[in-house]
Design an enzyme around this catalytic site. Structure first.
Site, PDB file in Angstrom:
ATOM      1  N   CYS A  58      39.374  16.614  23.944  1.00 40.76           N
ATOM      2  CA  CYS A  58      38.460  15.749  24.696  1.00 40.76           C
ATOM      3  C   CYS A  58      39.199  15.078  25.843  1.00 40.76           C
ATOM      4  O   CYS A  58      40.277  14.523  25.649  1.00 40.76           O
ATOM      5  CB  CYS A  58      37.884  14.683  23.763  1.00 40.76           C
ATOM      6  SG  CYS A  58      36.787  13.534  24.595  1.00 40.76           S
ATOM      7  N   CYS A  64      39.859   6.522  25.350  1.00 37.86           N
ATOM      8  CA  CYS A  64      38.865   6.101  24.346  1.00 37.86           C
ATOM      9  C   CYS A  64      39.547   5.876  23.000  1.00 37.86           C
ATOM     10  O   CYS A  64      40.421   6.642  22.604  1.00 37.86           O
ATOM     11  CB  CYS A  64      37.805   7.197  24.227  1.00 37.86           C
ATOM     12  SG  CYS A  64      36.620   6.932  22.906  1.00 37.86           S
ATOM     13  N   CYS A  67      38.825   8.267  18.739  1.00 36.31           N
ATOM     14  CA  CYS A  67      39.575   9.265  17.963  1.00 36.31           C
ATOM     15  C   CYS A  67      41.049   8.882  17.952  1.00 36.31           C
ATOM     16  O   CYS A  67      41.567   8.365  18.936  1.00 36.31           O
ATOM     17  CB  CYS A  67      39.447  10.647  18.600  1.00 36.31           C
ATOM     18  SG  CYS A  67      37.783  11.314  18.505  1.00 36.31           S
ATOM     19  N   GLN A 241      25.127   9.572   5.487  1.00 35.59           N
ATOM     20  CA  GLN A 241      26.408  10.249   5.679  1.00 35.59           C
ATOM     21  C   GLN A 241      26.539  10.610   7.156  1.00 35.59           C
ATOM     22  O   GLN A 241      25.549  10.825   7.853  1.00 35.59           O
ATOM     23  CB  GLN A 241      26.490  11.497   4.788  1.00 35.59           C
ATOM     24  CG  GLN A 241      26.375  11.190   3.285  1.00 35.59           C
ATOM     25  CD  GLN A 241      27.567  10.381   2.741  1.00 35.59           C
ATOM     26  OE1 GLN A 241      28.620  10.309   3.382  1.00 35.59           O
ATOM     27  NE2 GLN A 241      27.394   9.765   1.578  1.00 35.59           N
ATOM     28  N   PHE A 268      24.538   3.189  -6.453  1.00 32.66           N
ATOM     29  CA  PHE A 268      24.719   3.014  -5.008  1.00 32.66           C
ATOM     30  C   PHE A 268      24.031   4.196  -4.312  1.00 32.66           C
ATOM     31  O   PHE A 268      24.647   4.966  -3.584  1.00 32.66           O
ATOM     32  CB  PHE A 268      26.207   2.931  -4.625  1.00 32.66           C
ATOM     33  CG  PHE A 268      26.954   1.836  -5.337  1.00 32.66           C
ATOM     34  CD1 PHE A 268      26.954   0.537  -4.830  1.00 32.66           C
ATOM     35  CD2 PHE A 268      27.632   2.084  -6.523  1.00 32.66           C
ATOM     36  CE1 PHE A 268      27.637  -0.480  -5.491  1.00 32.66           C
ATOM     37  CE2 PHE A 268      28.314   1.068  -7.191  1.00 32.66           C
ATOM     38  CZ  PHE A 268      28.318  -0.213  -6.670  1.00 32.66           C
ATOM     39  N   GLU A 288      20.171   0.975  -6.310  1.00 36.09           N
ATOM     40  CA  GLU A 288      20.649   0.623  -4.967  1.00 36.09           C
ATOM     41  C   GLU A 288      20.414  -0.876  -4.758  1.00 36.09           C
ATOM     42  O   GLU A 288      19.447  -1.431  -5.272  1.00 36.09           O
ATOM     43  CB  GLU A 288      19.877   1.486  -3.936  1.00 36.09           C
ATOM     44  CG  GLU A 288      19.842   1.009  -2.509  1.00 36.09           C
ATOM     45  CD  GLU A 288      21.208   0.902  -1.842  1.00 36.09           C
ATOM     46  OE1 GLU A 288      22.051   1.785  -1.998  1.00 36.09           O
ATOM     47  OE2 GLU A 288      21.422  -0.134  -1.155  1.00 36.09           O
ATOM     48  N   CYS A 362      34.772   6.571   0.003  1.00 38.06           N
ATOM     49  CA  CYS A 362      35.275   6.611   1.387  1.00 38.06           C
ATOM     50  C   CYS A 362      36.557   5.781   1.491  1.00 38.06           C
ATOM     51  O   CYS A 362      36.983   5.460   2.594  1.00 38.06           O
ATOM     52  CB  CYS A 362      34.218   6.098   2.356  1.00 38.06           C
ATOM     53  SG  CYS A 362      33.674   4.427   1.977  1.00 38.06           S
TER      54      CYS A 362
HETATM   55  C1  SAM Z   1      28.601   4.600   0.624  1.00 36.21           C
HETATM   56  S1  SAM Z   1      26.918   4.162   0.590  1.00 36.21           S
HETATM   57  C2  SAM Z   1      26.268   5.497  -0.333  1.00 36.21           C
HETATM   58  C3  SAM Z   1      24.787   5.673  -0.286  1.00 36.21           C
HETATM   59  C4  SAM Z   1      24.270   7.013  -0.781  1.00 36.21           C
HETATM   60  N1  SAM Z   1      24.917   7.440  -1.989  1.00 36.21           N
HETATM   61  C5  SAM Z   1      24.389   8.080   0.294  1.00 36.21           C
HETATM   62  O1  SAM Z   1      25.215   8.983   0.144  1.00 36.21           O
HETATM   63  O2  SAM Z   1      23.653   8.012   1.285  1.00 36.21           O
HETATM   64  C6  SAM Z   1      26.919   2.804  -0.482  1.00 36.21           C
HETATM   65  C7  SAM Z   1      25.577   2.227  -0.813  1.00 36.21           C
HETATM   66  O3  SAM Z   1      25.799   1.099  -1.694  1.00 36.21           O
HETATM   67  C8  SAM Z   1      24.850   0.087  -1.376  1.00 36.21           C
HETATM   68  N2  SAM Z   1      25.432  -1.171  -1.871  1.00 36.21           N
HETATM   69  C9  SAM Z   1      26.356  -1.962  -1.280  1.00 36.21           C
HETATM   70  N3  SAM Z   1      26.657  -3.019  -2.069  1.00 36.21           N
HETATM   71  C10 SAM Z   1      25.902  -2.890  -3.179  1.00 36.21           C
HETATM   72  C11 SAM Z   1      25.751  -3.669  -4.373  1.00 36.21           C
HETATM   73  N4  SAM Z   1      26.456  -4.781  -4.549  1.00 36.21           N
HETATM   74  N5  SAM Z   1      24.894  -3.240  -5.322  1.00 36.21           N
HETATM   75  C12 SAM Z   1      24.177  -2.105  -5.144  1.00 36.21           C
HETATM   76  N6  SAM Z   1      24.266  -1.330  -4.031  1.00 36.21           N
HETATM   77  C13 SAM Z   1      25.113  -1.718  -3.061  1.00 36.21           C
HETATM   78  C14 SAM Z   1      24.706   0.184   0.127  1.00 36.21           C
HETATM   79  O4  SAM Z   1      23.468  -0.370   0.550  1.00 36.21           O
HETATM   80  C15 SAM Z   1      24.770   1.703   0.347  1.00 36.21           C
HETATM   81  O5  SAM Z   1      23.494   2.268   0.293  1.00 36.21           O
END
Ligand code: SAM
Length: 405
Positions: A58, A64, A67, A241, A268, A288, A362
């Site tokens: 790039c 920038c 990256c 994602q 989550f 969630e 992550c």
């Molecule tokens: C890394 S994301 C994963 C979401 C989903 N698995 C995906 O792949 O799209 C983490 C998720 O955890 C939720 N989250 C964050 N803190 C939380 C909590 N204390 N209790 C429940 N969910 C939570 C966020 O809103 C988010 O949707």
């Protein structure tokens, strides 16, 4: 000017020489020179390059800050990212096997948060510069999906009408099935004139939806996201994602790990990235923390014929983790917590003894801590799949199965 030999890359992608001396855009084994300011080398010259060095794809790479490692070959970056995961686990006394690494291709990011600022002449939108707060325009960005590139002009238009010269707008743009979905934060408070102008910008740029903080949501077409057979209308800014390929790789791994489970708990769960495709073959309890996301997931499930039962629950899993009693009928867990990890929930999982856990993460550091807890409780970890959705950055994601012996 002083000369240094780079020994390794730090976790933010800078080369590190003994001292320590931090030299951006360098690679292990390289001899570099530059002027030393504290521990940081500037005006870096490569005296002897590494064989892993490549020409950055790039043209914005030098200016920038989006990256960090475009100057390294793909093979080097893959090994480096796998090494970050291995080292994090080793710090907990765990030796692991890497099953493979799945790297998303260039120009595939479906979401980006652009910074935008009003200027004397109009507005500027892009990413922050390397180690600076300056906004850099990125017309030839190699990260973003081509269909997301018009978001630069959208961000500029929004800064002109709703930004200030002092504060920056954060413009989160996401590709949806029906066009670009935008959520703006840091803008002026909404008034009637701004509302009219925002509607004009949304129409001129043919946005699917434009949300102004939590003050306004202009929906021109539902910005649907597809998860397997289901279409979901996520609330503005809901987690997704970063690339479709990354999501598919995570889904494939989660699906393989949980194969044969009749009842799965997806903790989550977001708006159903894993829960909805899994519901093609298993009943799912999706948990969630954000109610609007749980609601979107539930609606997506109700609108999709042929899926098995998905029960969506809003619950704060940090304060109120699922306990053994809640998971009595569950055969497999999918857990994908935010960067902070899910220590309280993992401790409860270690007690609940569900036979299989697919852990998506992550953050190698919190993943390693969680893995340590589960292994101490009698789980055996499968080889780890490393997912690189944030190509050329220092981010890394991973997924692994844990099985009770
Ligand atoms: C890394 S994301 C994963 C979401 C989903 N698995 C995906 O792949 O799209 C983490 C998720 O955890 C939720 N989250 C964050 N803190 C939380 C909590 N204390 N209790 C429940 N969910 C939570 C966020 O809103 C988010 O949707």
């Amino acid at each position: 000017m002083s000369e240094h030999i780079i020994q390794r890359l730090g976790h933010h992608g800078d080369g590190i020489a003994p001292g320590p001396v931090f030299a951006p855009m360098t690679l292990p084994g390289e001899t570099v020179s530059g002027s030393l300011d504290g521990t940081r080398l500037s005006e870096v010259k490569i005296v002897r390059p590494s064989t892993d060095r490549v020409a950055a794809p790039c043209r914005h790479f030098r200016s920038c800050g989006g990256c960090q490692v475009q100057h390294a070959s793909d093979a080097f970056v893959s090994d480096w990212k796998a090494g970050i995961v291995v080292d994090a686990l080793r710090a907990h006394g765990l030796e692991v096997e890497i099953a493979g690494i799945e790297t998303s291709s260039p120009r595939s990011r479906r979401r980006a948060t652009l910074s935008a600022r009003r200027t004397k002449k109009g507005a500027l939108a892009g990413f922050h510069g390397r180690a600076s707060g300056v906004i850099v325009d990125i017309p030839d960005c190699q990260l973003l999906h081509p269909d997301l590139m018009p978001a630069r002009r959208v961000a500029e238009a929004l800064a002109v009408i709703g930004g200030s010269r002092k504060a920056e707008l954060h413009v989160m743009a996401t590709l949806s099935e029906s066009g670009i979905d935008v959520l703006v934060s840091g803008g002026k408070p909404l008034d009637r004139d701004l509302e009219v102008e925002l509607a004009e910008v949304a129409a001129r740029h043919d946005l699917a939806r434009l949300a102004w903080g939590d003050e306004l949501e202009l929906s021109r077409r539902p910005p649907l996201q597809r998860f397997g057979p289901a279409l979901v209308l996520p609330p503005p800014g809901a987690f997704l994602q970063a690339t479709h390929a990354g999501e598919a790789a995570l889904m494939a791994a989660v699906s393989k790990i949980t194969r044969g489970a009749a009842q799965i708990a997806d903790l989550f769960a977001g708006v159903g990235t894993f829960a909805l495709p899994l519901a093609q073959r298993s009943e799912v309890l999706a948990v969630e923390g954000v109610a609007a996301m749980t609601k979107a997931l539930d609606r997506g499930w109700r609108d999709t014929p042929g899926l098995k039962k998905v029960r969506s629950v809003t619950r704060d899993l940090f304060r109120n983790p699922m306990i053994a009693e809640d998971l009595r009928k569950i055969d497999a867990i999918v857990i994908d917590p935010p960067r902070a990890g899910a220590e309280a929930q993992i401790e409860e999982l270690a007690k609940a003894r569900v036979p299989v856990i697919a852990h998506v993460s992550c953050n190698p550091v919190t993943f390693a801590r969680d893995a340590g807890h589960l292994i101490a409780a009698g789980y055996v970890m499968d080889p780890i799949t490393v997912i690189d959705q944030f190509r050329w950055s220092s981010h890394v994601e991973m997924v692994a199965g844990f099985r009770l012996t």
